[in-house]
Enzyme design. Structure first.
Site, short mmCIF file in Angstrom:
data_model
loop_
_atom_site.label_atom_id
_atom_site.label_comp_id
_atom_site.label_asym_id
_atom_site.label_seq_id
_atom_site.Cartn_x
_atom_site.Cartn_y
_atom_site.Cartn_z
N SER A 95 33.62 -45.05 19.29
CA SER A 95 34.02 -44.04 20.56
C SER A 95 35.45 -44.03 20.70
CB SER A 95 34.13 -45.01 21.53
OG SER A 95 34.31 -46.27 21.43
N THR B 110 27.86 -44.61 19.45
CA THR B 110 28.22 -45.56 20.94
C THR B 110 27.37 -45.11 21.32
OG1 THR B 110 29.57 -43.76 21.30
CG2 THR B 110 30.04 -45.94 20.00
N ASP C 105 23.16 -47.82 41.10
CA ASP C 105 23.13 -47.22 39.98
C ASP C 105 22.46 -46.12 41.13
OD1 ASP C 105 22.91 -45.29 38.34
OD2 ASP C 105 22.98 -46.65 36.67
N ARG D 271 33.92 -49.11 30.28
CA ARG D 271 35.28 -48.91 30.04
C ARG D 271 36.11 -49.10 31.26
NH1 ARG D 271 32.85 -47.09 26.47
NH2 ARG D 271 32.14 -45.09 25.94
N ASP E 44 37.73 -56.92 28.93
CA ASP E 44 36.73 -56.81 27.33
C ASP E 44 37.84 -54.95 27.65
OD1 ASP E 44 35.94 -56.78 24.71
OD2 ASP E 44 34.85 -55.10 25.31
N GLU F 243 43.58 -47.71 27.03
CA GLU F 243 43.26 -48.35 25.10
C GLU F 243 43.93 -47.07 24.22
OE1 GLU F 243 39.51 -49.33 25.01
OE2 GLU F 243 39.48 -51.18 26.22
N HIS G 174 37.67 -54.64 23.54
CA HIS G 174 37.05 -53.72 23.85
C HIS G 174 35.87 -53.83 22.35
CE1 HIS G 174 35.76 -49.22 25.06
NE2 HIS G 174 34.76 -50.21 24.88
N GLY H 294 30.53 -54.57 22.30
CA GLY H 294 29.73 -54.25 21.93
C GLY H 294 29.30 -54.75 20.05
N TYR H 295 30.31 -55.34 19.97
CA TYR H 295 30.37 -55.46 18.57
C TYR H 295 29.56 -56.93 17.90
CZ TYR H 295 34.02 -52.25 17.81
OH TYR H 295 35.24 -51.06 17.31
#
Length: 385
Positions: free
Chosen positions: A59, A81, A161, A222, A246, A251, A268, A271-272
């Site tokens: 990303s 991603t 949503d 984000r 996070d 950034e 960030h 998701g790691y």
């Protein structure tokens, strides 16, 4: 939508595959398909990529006309991603360059980040998770995985949503205003800067000021979804909401005064997990094989190592204390909070991400039960023996 190759213009032996150096198992997946060239995701430039046949990014790399200006032979672009806001898909389409992303690859990882944060906050502030209602803003892959884990734990939630609400999705949705009244607000939307449903500064000054002191706000999507300056000013004025951030607006440049007002923070990396990042690699490998019209030979299961603790036996009834122990055994978000606070000024945002310690998902641990009451843990994502 990916564009199928009309013909294979280059042989596999001469194909040059450029990939982000932080993409796990890239050598294992792509090694047989061509020459591999790793690069630094934020520093890569047009000159470096002039001879690339395949470009695989994460990303932090903006893939656009400027980056590809010196390349006339690119045959495939992939991002490992979920998000694609860093990819100029219109430009790729104008050059007839196939593109693929990895939707859902790290959704479980992000959901488990949120669960770990909630477990830590429940312990810190002495509340029961079942007393909280969670407003999930964004019900795509990540929001759906979080909802599944909340279901497993018997935690009430609602979904917001507006995009999915206009489709054939049969789930029940609430308005953003309703979601923002929940005890916990967890954001899982893509960054959209225009159109009918923009998410840039979705939580603007007005919406932030309407939040209660007793609410928990979590952002693991984000950074630009929240107006960070407005949030800082609100906290400086004494607002009591609990923050889990996070991601950060702008950034890798972080609004550092805001850090002191955040309960749990990181660079960030929600998701790691090893599994989350590696799924993205596997999905791009499968997509490239499809473009090359060859059968994929490699699978992620062949490369994933065993977790350091991969088996536990439970001899008590399930409760929130047991949940606390198991979640922290696999992933304690306080580690990443400490890394961020202690190393941001010395190492910088990108280096923290680049040197991120290995983290596993709940599924890496097999849980044996001495009693027939651990279905909750299996639904949460832990594996059966």
């Amino acid at each position: 939508m990916a564009i199928i190759f009309t013909e294979l213009l280059i042989s596999l032996s001469s194909m040059k595959i450029y990939y982000d150096e932080n993409m796990p198992f890239a050598a294992e997946f792509f090694g047989e398909l061509g020459e591999l060239v790793p690069f630094s995701g934020r520093e890569v430039n047009a000159q470096q990529l002039s001879d690339a046949d395949v470009l695989l990014v994460r990303s932090i790399t903006q893939v656009n006309q400027q980056l590809l200006a010196k390349n006339e032979q690119l045959k495939f672009v992939g991002t490992a991603t979920i998000g694609v806001d860093h990819i100029d898909q219109d430009y790729l389409a104008s050059r007839n360059i196939p593109f693929s992303s990895a939707p859902g690859c790290n959704a479980i990882s992000v959901a488990e980040y949120v669960i770990s944060a909630l477990v830590i906050l429940a312990e810190r502030y002495l509340f029961s998770l079942k007393d909280k209602k969670v407003g999930i803003v964004g019900a795509g892959n990540t929001g759906s995985r979080l909802a599944e884990k909340l279901d497993a734990l018997g935690i009430e939630y609602c979904l917001c949503d507006p995009v999915l609400e206009q489709t054939n999705d049969q789930r029940e949705f609430v308005s953003l205003e309703q979601a923002l009244t929940c005890d916990v607000i967890s954001l899982h939307v893509p960054l959209v800067k225009d159109g009918d449903t923009p998410t840039l500064h979705l939580l603007n000054r007005a919406r932030l000021s309407n939040l209660r002191d007793d609410q928990i706000l979590i952002n693991a999507c984000r950074g630009d979804v929240i107006d960070n300056q407005a949030l800082l000013e609100l906290k400086q004025a004494g607002h009591g909401m609990t923050l889990v951030l996070d991601v950060w607006e702008g950034e890798p440049n972080v609004l550092t005064p805001l850090i002191d007002f955040v309960d749990i923070t990181s660079a960030h990396i929600a998701g790691y997990s090893l599994e989350g990042k590696a799924r993205g690699t596997e999905m791009l490998y499968q997509a490239l094989c499809q473009q090359l019209k060859i059968s994929p030979k490699n699978t992620l299961s062949a490369f994933l190592p065993k977790a350091s603790i991969d088996y536990v036996e439970i001899k008590q009834d399930f409760n929130e204390i047991l949940l606390n122990q198991l979640v922290k055994m696999v992933y304690d978000v306080r580690r990443d909070d400490a890394i961020f606070r202690c190393q941001l000024s010395s190492l910088g945002f990108d280096t923290i991400r680049k040197t991120y310690p290995t983290r596993r998902e709940f599924s890496s641990v097999r849980v044996a039960q001495a009693k027939e009451n651990l279905a909750t843990l299996y639904s949460l994502g832990f594996s059966q023996p």
